[in-house]
Design a protein around this motif. Sequence first.
Motif, mmCIF file in Angstrom:
data_model
loop_
_atom_site.group_PDB
_atom_site.id
_atom_site.type_symbol
_atom_site.label_atom_id
_atom_site.label_comp_id
_atom_site.label_asym_id
_atom_site.label_seq_id
_atom_site.Cartn_x
_atom_site.Cartn_y
_atom_site.Cartn_z
ATOM 1 N N GLU A 16 -12.922 15.640 -24.498
ATOM 2 C CA GLU A 16 -12.202 17.048 -24.073
ATOM 3 C C GLU A 16 -11.173 16.801 -23.181
ATOM 4 O O GLU A 16 -10.505 17.479 -22.973
ATOM 5 N N ARG A 17 -11.643 16.025 -22.125
ATOM 6 C CA ARG A 17 -10.751 16.071 -20.782
ATOM 7 C C ARG A 17 -9.352 15.177 -21.064
ATOM 8 O O ARG A 17 -8.374 15.768 -20.655
ATOM 9 N N LEU A 18 -9.495 14.159 -22.002
ATOM 10 C CA LEU A 18 -8.395 13.675 -22.315
ATOM 11 C C LEU A 18 -7.521 14.460 -23.247
ATOM 12 O O LEU A 18 -6.106 14.574 -23.061
ATOM 13 N N LEU A 19 -7.841 15.410 -24.101
ATOM 14 C CA LEU A 19 -7.151 16.515 -24.879
ATOM 15 C C LEU A 19 -6.555 17.252 -23.800
ATOM 16 O O LEU A 19 -5.077 17.556 -24.154
ATOM 17 N N LEU A 20 -7.004 17.621 -22.720
ATOM 18 C CA LEU A 20 -6.457 18.772 -21.641
ATOM 19 C C LEU A 20 -5.266 17.637 -21.149
ATOM 20 O O LEU A 20 -4.228 18.276 -20.795
ATOM 21 N N VAL A 21 -5.582 16.339 -20.753
ATOM 22 C CA VAL A 21 -4.521 15.619 -20.243
ATOM 23 C C VAL A 21 -3.149 15.493 -21.015
ATOM 24 O O VAL A 21 -1.971 15.571 -20.580
ATOM 25 N N VAL A 22 -3.553 15.437 -22.241
ATOM 26 C CA VAL A 22 -2.439 15.089 -23.224
ATOM 27 C C VAL A 22 -1.488 16.544 -23.171
ATOM 28 O O VAL A 22 -0.382 16.342 -23.097
ATOM 29 N N ALA A 23 -2.287 17.671 -23.448
ATOM 30 C CA ALA A 23 -1.757 18.984 -23.399
ATOM 31 C C ALA A 23 -0.721 19.156 -22.293
ATOM 32 O O ALA A 23 0.357 19.725 -22.234
ATOM 33 N N LEU A 24 -1.297 18.862 -20.989
ATOM 34 C CA LEU A 24 -0.883 19.075 -19.790
ATOM 35 C C LEU A 24 0.514 18.309 -19.709
ATOM 36 O O LEU A 24 1.461 18.617 -19.004
ATOM 37 N N SER A 25 0.502 17.073 -19.830
ATOM 38 C CA SER A 25 1.603 16.312 -19.825
ATOM 39 C C SER A 25 2.570 16.688 -20.662
ATOM 40 O O SER A 25 3.902 16.545 -20.127
ATOM 41 N N MET A 26 2.510 17.197 -21.889
ATOM 42 C CA MET A 26 3.394 17.724 -22.710
ATOM 43 C C MET A 26 3.939 18.855 -22.166
ATOM 44 O O MET A 26 5.323 19.185 -22.166
ATOM 45 N N LEU A 27 3.002 19.829 -21.519
ATOM 46 C CA LEU A 27 3.616 20.919 -20.853
ATOM 47 C C LEU A 27 4.616 20.373 -19.603
ATOM 48 O O LEU A 27 5.665 21.174 -19.636
ATOM 49 N N LEU A 80 -5.556 17.531 -13.444
ATOM 50 C CA LEU A 80 -4.173 17.468 -13.219
ATOM 51 C C LEU A 80 -3.761 16.173 -12.485
ATOM 52 O O LEU A 80 -2.764 15.466 -12.616
ATOM 53 N N GLY A 81 -4.823 15.634 -11.726
ATOM 54 C CA GLY A 81 -4.727 14.408 -11.126
ATOM 55 C C GLY A 81 -4.355 13.345 -12.047
ATOM 56 O O GLY A 81 -3.738 12.248 -11.942
ATOM 57 N N LEU A 82 -5.370 13.318 -13.362
ATOM 58 C CA LEU A 82 -5.237 12.502 -14.426
ATOM 59 C C LEU A 82 -4.126 12.410 -15.253
ATOM 60 O O LEU A 82 -3.422 11.473 -15.396
ATOM 61 N N ALA A 83 -3.676 13.651 -15.237
ATOM 62 C CA ALA A 83 -2.078 13.816 -16.161
ATOM 63 C C ALA A 83 -1.146 13.270 -15.200
ATOM 64 O O ALA A 83 -0.361 12.603 -15.823
ATOM 65 N N LEU A 84 -1.171 13.529 -13.984
ATOM 66 C CA LEU A 84 0.070 13.108 -13.048
ATOM 67 C C LEU A 84 -0.215 11.415 -12.806
ATOM 68 O O LEU A 84 0.935 11.057 -12.962
ATOM 69 N N GLY A 85 -1.331 11.039 -12.721
ATOM 70 C CA GLY A 85 -1.387 9.619 -12.450
ATOM 71 C C GLY A 85 -1.101 8.908 -13.659
ATOM 72 O O GLY A 85 -0.273 7.770 -13.956
ATOM 73 N N ILE A 86 -1.379 9.252 -15.152
ATOM 74 C CA ILE A 86 -1.011 8.493 -16.378
ATOM 75 C C ILE A 86 0.521 8.807 -16.417
ATOM 76 O O ILE A 86 1.015 7.691 -16.906
ATOM 77 N N MET A 87 1.036 9.761 -16.164
ATOM 78 C CA MET A 87 2.578 9.906 -16.229
ATOM 79 C C MET A 87 3.354 9.068 -15.140
ATOM 80 O O MET A 87 4.478 8.460 -15.446
ATOM 81 N N ALA A 88 2.507 8.892 -14.046
ATOM 82 C CA ALA A 88 3.135 7.926 -13.049
ATOM 83 C C ALA A 88 3.145 6.632 -13.443
ATOM 84 O O ALA A 88 4.118 5.769 -13.377
ATOM 85 N N ILE A 89 1.978 6.016 -14.001
ATOM 86 C CA ILE A 89 1.943 4.922 -14.612
ATOM 87 C C ILE A 89 3.104 4.692 -15.787
ATOM 88 O O ILE A 89 3.411 3.706 -15.745
ATOM 89 N N LYS A 90 2.957 5.493 -16.614
ATOM 90 C CA LYS A 90 3.942 5.485 -17.778
ATOM 91 C C LYS A 90 5.504 5.443 -17.254
ATOM 92 O O LYS A 90 6.042 4.629 -17.700
ATOM 93 N N GLY A 91 5.629 6.094 -16.348
ATOM 94 C CA GLY A 91 7.121 6.188 -15.636
ATOM 95 C C GLY A 91 7.537 4.790 -14.836
ATOM 96 O O GLY A 91 8.576 4.323 -15.029
ATOM 97 N N ALA A 92 6.387 4.462 -14.282
ATOM 98 C CA ALA A 92 6.574 2.852 -13.583
ATOM 99 C C ALA A 92 6.913 1.945 -14.577
ATOM 100 O O ALA A 92 7.890 0.935 -14.350
ATOM 101 N N VAL A 93 6.285 1.873 -15.711
ATOM 102 C CA VAL A 93 6.425 0.851 -16.758
ATOM 103 C C VAL A 93 7.676 1.313 -17.681
ATOM 104 O O VAL A 93 8.514 -0.070 -17.604
ATOM 105 N N LEU A 94 8.043 2.344 -17.618
ATOM 106 C CA LEU A 94 9.538 2.611 -18.514
ATOM 107 C C LEU A 94 10.472 2.241 -17.222
ATOM 108 O O LEU A 94 11.491 1.658 -17.829
ATOM 109 N N PHE A 95 10.448 2.632 -15.979
ATOM 110 C CA PHE A 95 11.445 2.085 -15.290
ATOM 111 C C PHE A 95 11.743 0.477 -15.179
ATOM 112 O O PHE A 95 12.806 0.169 -15.066
ATOM 113 N N GLY A 96 10.576 0.131 -15.259
ATOM 114 C CA GLY A 96 10.792 -1.333 -14.903
ATOM 115 C C GLY A 96 11.412 -2.101 -16.254
ATOM 116 O O GLY A 96 12.348 -2.939 -16.294
#
Length: 628
Positions: A385-396, A324-340
Amino acid sequence: MESFLFQASVYLLAAVIAVPLAARLGLGSVLGYLLAGIVIGPVFGFASETSDLQHFAEFGVVMMLFLIGLELEPRALWDMRHRLIGLGGLQIALTTLAVMGGGMLLGLAWAPALAVGLLMALSSTAIVLQTLSEKNLMQTGGGRSAFSVLLTQDIAVIPMLILLPLLAGVAEPVLGLDGSIQRVVNGTHAVADASHGAPMSLVDGLPGWGVTLVTLGAVAAIILGGVYGARPLFRFINAARLPEMFTAVALLIVVGIAFLMLMVGLSPALGTFLAGVVLANSEFRHQLESDIEPFKGLLLGLFFITVGAGIDFGAFLSAPFIILGLALGIMAIKGAVLFGLSLLFGLRGRDKWLFTLSLAQAGEFGFVLISFSVQQNVVTSMLGERLLLVVALSMLITPLLFILYDVLSSRLVDKDDRPADDEIDDEGPVIIAGIGRFGQIVNRLVQSSGFKTVVLDNDLKTIQLMRRFGFKGFFGDPNRPELLHAAGIDKARVLVAAMDDPAAVTKLVAYAKRLRPDLHVVARAHDRQHVYALYQAGADDIVREMFDSSLRAGRYVLENIGLSEYEAAQAQETFFHHDRHTVRELAGLWNPNIPAYDNAPYIERAKELEKDLETALLATLDNKSDAA
């Protein structure tokens, strides 16, 4: 056969139950499909094997991009080039570098960290475009910018597939399931194959220049076929007078182009999008859209269900905080880039937040690139395997971000986008709030009759256009009390509430009647339900925007099926007066907190009044016949 029918029944039953519930709760259909997949997969175990079905369901994404291409003329695509190259290119580059940096801080070597950055730079075309279409946000500045980035990402998948094998063979430390650091070199355990490999290839064994020529030839064939071959083909099919043949040829175009793209190693979605753009000017465009749309909707829904069903909750529960931390962390990084980037490219207000929140997830192509990276030994099976979960969780999580956008949008005032209101230096006996296609006719009639009006509208372009034609108007929100007072509401005799937004009209009517009960208010109603709301708000005259024109059209119908002009006019007059009486009676029974179909007294009285109308019309026509 029995197994297939059972699986089909389970998927359809889950969709039929979950999606309407999610839509009714305001959660959107995408979240409904994802939740349905979770219920039939991880929860009850009815759909444990989804990889093969997911390949089939991903064809919905291909069809969706074909339909989007049909809405874009080549000139419109050319006009988007700056956003495709600038906005989309910067998003991919900056997100890749930012995620790569985060991966290296967690202990990854530079090569697998770069691979993770590349695949996490992609967003979900299926979820984002489906949700933007549902919420009618595609034509907003944020929606168009998001689409440009998604299109660039789909194109970028091709060079990513070329680059990833070059990163193979680098040792990588990864976080173990227990949080400890482990070093794994060239892991060989592959994640389930999610690649789109074609059974045939036109480029295997060719040198680099040969692959380039064949690829360019395939693209040229699509363009030339669309320009010169589509019209003769559709005219030939049209001559058969069989509607199902149009559906067959529409599917043939999409399936054939997707297969051709796979044979030359390109994205099927990219190929069908290009075909859609080429066919955008065709006279058969609308026929293609109507034939493909049902298949697209079903396959996209199936795709979202397979994503939800494919989430491995066992692996997630073994290390929930890390994943969950990896999913939220990646979404936060992407969000910061997109916001900029939204600030850099001038997006403001709601558009800025729509762009940022809609693209913060990883995408369905991430499943493909993760599996491909594992096969090429770029990342280990454990990390894959962990990245697959991160991708699916971020889409969810993504539908929840759209709900967050709705909340922000309802509270957000685009102060940066909105110029200052005009200073009103004029007064008149008539105030017209809203000068669109409805209000402008009222204004012209009143002014041409020699009476002065004060026009207010919160659309600056409309006011500027009005001024070019010599009509005076003031920019500002008619619902602002200080603006109304400046326009002379304390002295005016008539207020015309003619804005496009029904809620704004109701709000203005209620405020004006509270302020001045003696003020005569003429209100524009969107439909019959809006009439009831305006009646309760105190409007004196309520005009349904389509009622009079529809009534006139009905009169023309009567004149051309046997009634004389006089008889048709009398029928129109009878209907008009009866409808006014009906609306006033039903307004007293209408309850905004109860759906009309659940309001028994309302329905019963509506039926009685409809019978009275039939009786009144027959009596009117009989009287005219007797008089003749």
